[in-house]
Motif scaffolding. Structure first.
Motif: not given
Ligand code: GLA
Length: 726
Positions: A425-444
């Protein structure tokens, strides 16, 4: 402050031994009945008792048998389990592949590791589930914290559909509910339900605390006011999905429940796994709603917030958002920084737009590299300039989100939360990252930590700007784990940068709760800088949150959200009663208004320790006045804000009685804001009592009991009284 907590083992008439657990502070006592082999329950929650043994309370609580009711007394419990036979909605629903849903939790063990807390362990051998209730009463704040942990003692998985942090019985006389709702730019709107019956239910599935379903509820009597009467208040410290319900059962009893709202199958526990609910915070008062709020405020400051900035004067912010939006330029921002410092700002927060291709809200989110297009020299020159001007440097991040039009998304399109086969569902043209994936949280963490180190960032404004729909990770609903992953990332950043302060923001106030305040130091209450709306928003938030965490900014003369034009005097007075900041293009303000702003900043600085560390009070609401104040703990000083929010229907303005002052002291009364004459007509009390000059001394008693004549002032103006004991 003392606390007396006991576990008494007593004999009843039929010679059954029972345990009563008392958690007690000077003001409040919670007595639990927790007998081995029986379901635990709340026997009493009220003022601290001195002469009332629990067995008397138990006898006094004996239930009347009536036709049609069970032959035995089915007592409520801390979970009101589905199979126990208690009327009304259960506080715990779980099953093992559709079987083993009839869990009943009898006490097997009680642990008292500290005098102000207890752990009650209940095992259901039948369904092979264990419930562990952790309950404590803070002796300083008088606030109860409670969680329930469920462990799967079997080998096959169980699914938890609902687990309230606790089922709390509501006293029969608490017939009225005060709930908190709202929307973007108008958060913390109160809603009252008199004489509630049946179910009051709010469900929030926005993936954040939400603008519209704040997980807080107050139950009060018909006559409870700010200054007097009984009330009980509840808050779930959690920034994810939640359910809040109060139910008056057909037999007249009522219970409060708060917990996480799960996606189908979201909370599955493998054998040996444990789920713990978010913390339920509960406070009660027999001295009106003000006392209740003081309990929560004390609790936030002593038990929720990190202690490292506990007594630190909260610096005046300058935030760039409403001054420049996405139109960044180093030279312009340096000019703004100079102006901000010249009116007294102590922290400069660079909002959205400094990174990647973020020239509008459709691109660049997720690319946490300083944009070479707008900052060819990096942020070094700007951040150094800010510090040279005597201010901290703060910066905006929205870590959990990504624009599809970003380098991050192009490189990792699979890093987002999505339910397979379902369109976003488009909201402010953005998606939510999956922070439960370790590589995503580590990158952030790597990106944010690098920016913080490189530019000596003192402060992060941590934003989150969309509701999360159908969030799945590997097919499973994931808001519980995502919320904990957000907390973990905040914690890790603060651990890596111990002086770093974090502001929680979510399109304004959609992530304000005690859960996030364990990792954040300030809340952005609302995107509305309209001082008139802010009067109501801030009053609503004050039932739970202290002023030192409530960010409040002086916005532009014509509010960008509402189009309303408000004077600098009114805008500034409104921001003083919070954690003050400025969020306007100072280069466009008149010299007169800048001078007024400078004076307001001085007043905030002079009185901020009183405003942030004293006892907060609200005066009972009238249709045209919002009056709040803060009284020093020793009652030697007080400051009151009196905002006229509308016109009054009588020719003369009313008289009002102050609150919280010491009856036995004398106070020198003055008006310290505005600094120039404001009374529409004269003479008035302003001249008669020389309130803008040397002031007049009044007894606390006269101010509290007899009351004060309000000067005739224009709507949308605010005066600030100051009282000093003589
Ligand atoms: C949200 C925040 C605002 C501002 C913008 C930036 O709306 O609440 O204060 O930071 O995002 O995009």
């Amino acid at each position: 402050m003392s606390s007396r907590n006991t576990t008494t083992r007593i004999k009843t008439n039929d010679a059954v031994s029972e345990d009563f657990i008392s958690l007690k502070s000077e003001e409040t006592e919670l007595i639990l009945e927790a007998r081995i082999g029986a379901r635990p329950q709340v026997l009493y929650w009220g003022p601290a008792l001195s002469h009332s043994p629990p067995e008397e309370l138990k006898l006094l609580s004996v239930r009347q048998w009536v036709h049609g009711s069970a032959a035995i007394d089915v007592s409520p419990s801390l979970s009101n389990e589905l199979a126990a036979g208690v009327s009304g909605p259960p506080g715990f629903i779980a099953h093992r592949s559709s079987t083993d849903w009839a869990a009943i939790f009898p006490v097997t063990e009680i642990k008292r590791s500290a005098s102000d807390s207890v752990e009650i362990i209940c095992v259901d051998e039948n369904t092979r589930m264990r419930a562990l209730y952790r309950i404590s009463l803070n002796p300083e704040s008088h606030v109860i914290e409670a969680t329930t942990s469920i462990t799967n003692l079997g080998d096959t998985p169980i699914t938890i559909d609902w687990c309230s942090a606790l089922c709390v019985p509501l006293e029969r006389r608490l017939t009225r509910l005060m709930a908190f709702t709202g929307r973007w730019a108008l958060e913390f709107q109160r809603q009252e339900i008199p004489n509630f019956r049946g179910s009051y239910l709010r469900e929030n599935k926005s993936g954040r605390t939400s603008h519209d379903n704040f997980p807080g509820l107050i139950a009060l009597t018909e006559f409870t006011s700010e200054k007097s009467g009984t009330a009980a208040a509840f808050h779930l410290g959690w920034s994810g999905n939640n359910r809040v319900r109060a139910d008056r059962h057909s037999d007249g009893r009522a219970f409060l429940q708060m917990g996480e709202l799960f996606y189908p199958g979201e909370m599955e526990l493998a054998g040996g796994d444990t789920y713990t609910t978010p913390t339920l915070y509960a406070a009660r008062s027999d001295h009106g709603l003000n006392r209740l709020s003081q309990h929560f405020h004390t609790h936030v400051n002593t038990s929720v917030l990190d202690t490292r900035i506990r007594h630190k004067p909260r610096p005046v912010h300058y935030n760039t958002w409403e001054a420049v939006y996405f139109d960044h330029s180093e030279a312009h921002l340096m000019e703004l920084a100079e102006k901000a410092a010249s009116v007294g700002a102590e922290r400069f927060v660079l909002d959205d737009g400094w990174f990647g291709a973020r020239r509008n809200d459709r691109a660049g989110l997720g690319d946490w590299w300083v944009s070479p297009d707008v900052y060819p020299n990096g942020l070094g020159p700007l951040s150094q300039k800010v510090r040279a001007l005597g201010m901290d440097f703060g910066i905006w991040f929205e870590p959990e989100m990504v624009n599809p039009d970003s380098d991050l998304y192009r490189a990792h399109p699979n890093w987002i939360l999505e339910a397979r086969g379902v369109e976003q569902v488009p909201v402010r043209d953005q998606y939510t990252l999956d922070l439960t994936r370790r590589e995503v949280s580590e990158h952030l963490f790597e990106r944010m930590s690098a920016i913080v180190s490189e530019y000596d960032v003192a402060y992060i404004k941590w934003d989150m700007n969309r509701e999360i729909h159908h969030p799945a990770s590997a097919g499973r609903g994931v808001i519980h784990r995502q919320t904990n992953a957000v907390y973990a990332l905040m914690r890790k950043l603060r651990e890596a940068h111990p002086d770093l302060e974090i502001e929680t923001c979510s399109s304004g106030g959609a992530r304000t709760d005690f859960g996030v305040l364990k990792y954040a130091d300030r809340m952005w209450l609302s995107d509305s800088n309209d001082a008139l709306d802010r009067q109501h928003i801030q009053r609503g938030a004050s039932y739970f949150f202290p002023l030192n965490v409530s960010g409040s900014h002086v916005g532009p003369r014509v509010c960008h959200v509402t189009g309303r034009t408000l004077s600098m005097e009114f805008r500034a007075a409104t921001a003083i009663f919070g954690h003050m900041g400025l969020e306007l293009n100072l280069l466009e303000e008149s010299e007169d208004d800048l001078e007024t702003l400078r004076c307001a900043v001085d007043i905030y600085k002079k009185h901020r320790m009183l405003i942030h560390e004293g006892d907060f009070v609200r005066l009972d609401e009238s249709e045209y006045l919002n009056m709040i104040g803060v009284v020093a703990k020793d009652k030697r000083e007080a400051i009151f804000s009196c905002a006229k929010t509308a016109g009054h229907s009588t020719t003369l303005p009313g008289r009002f009685r102050f609150a919280g002052l010491d009856l036995h002291r004398k106070y020198e009364a003055r008006i310290i804001w505005p600094t120039t004459s404001f009374s529409v007509t004269a003479p008035s009390i302003v001249e008669a009592a020389d309130l803008m000059g040397n002031g007049t001394t009044f007894s606390g008693e006269a101010l509290l009991v007899h009351g004060f004549q309000l000067p005739l002032m224009y709507p949308e103006s605010c005066i600030i009284y100051h009282f000093k004991a003589v």
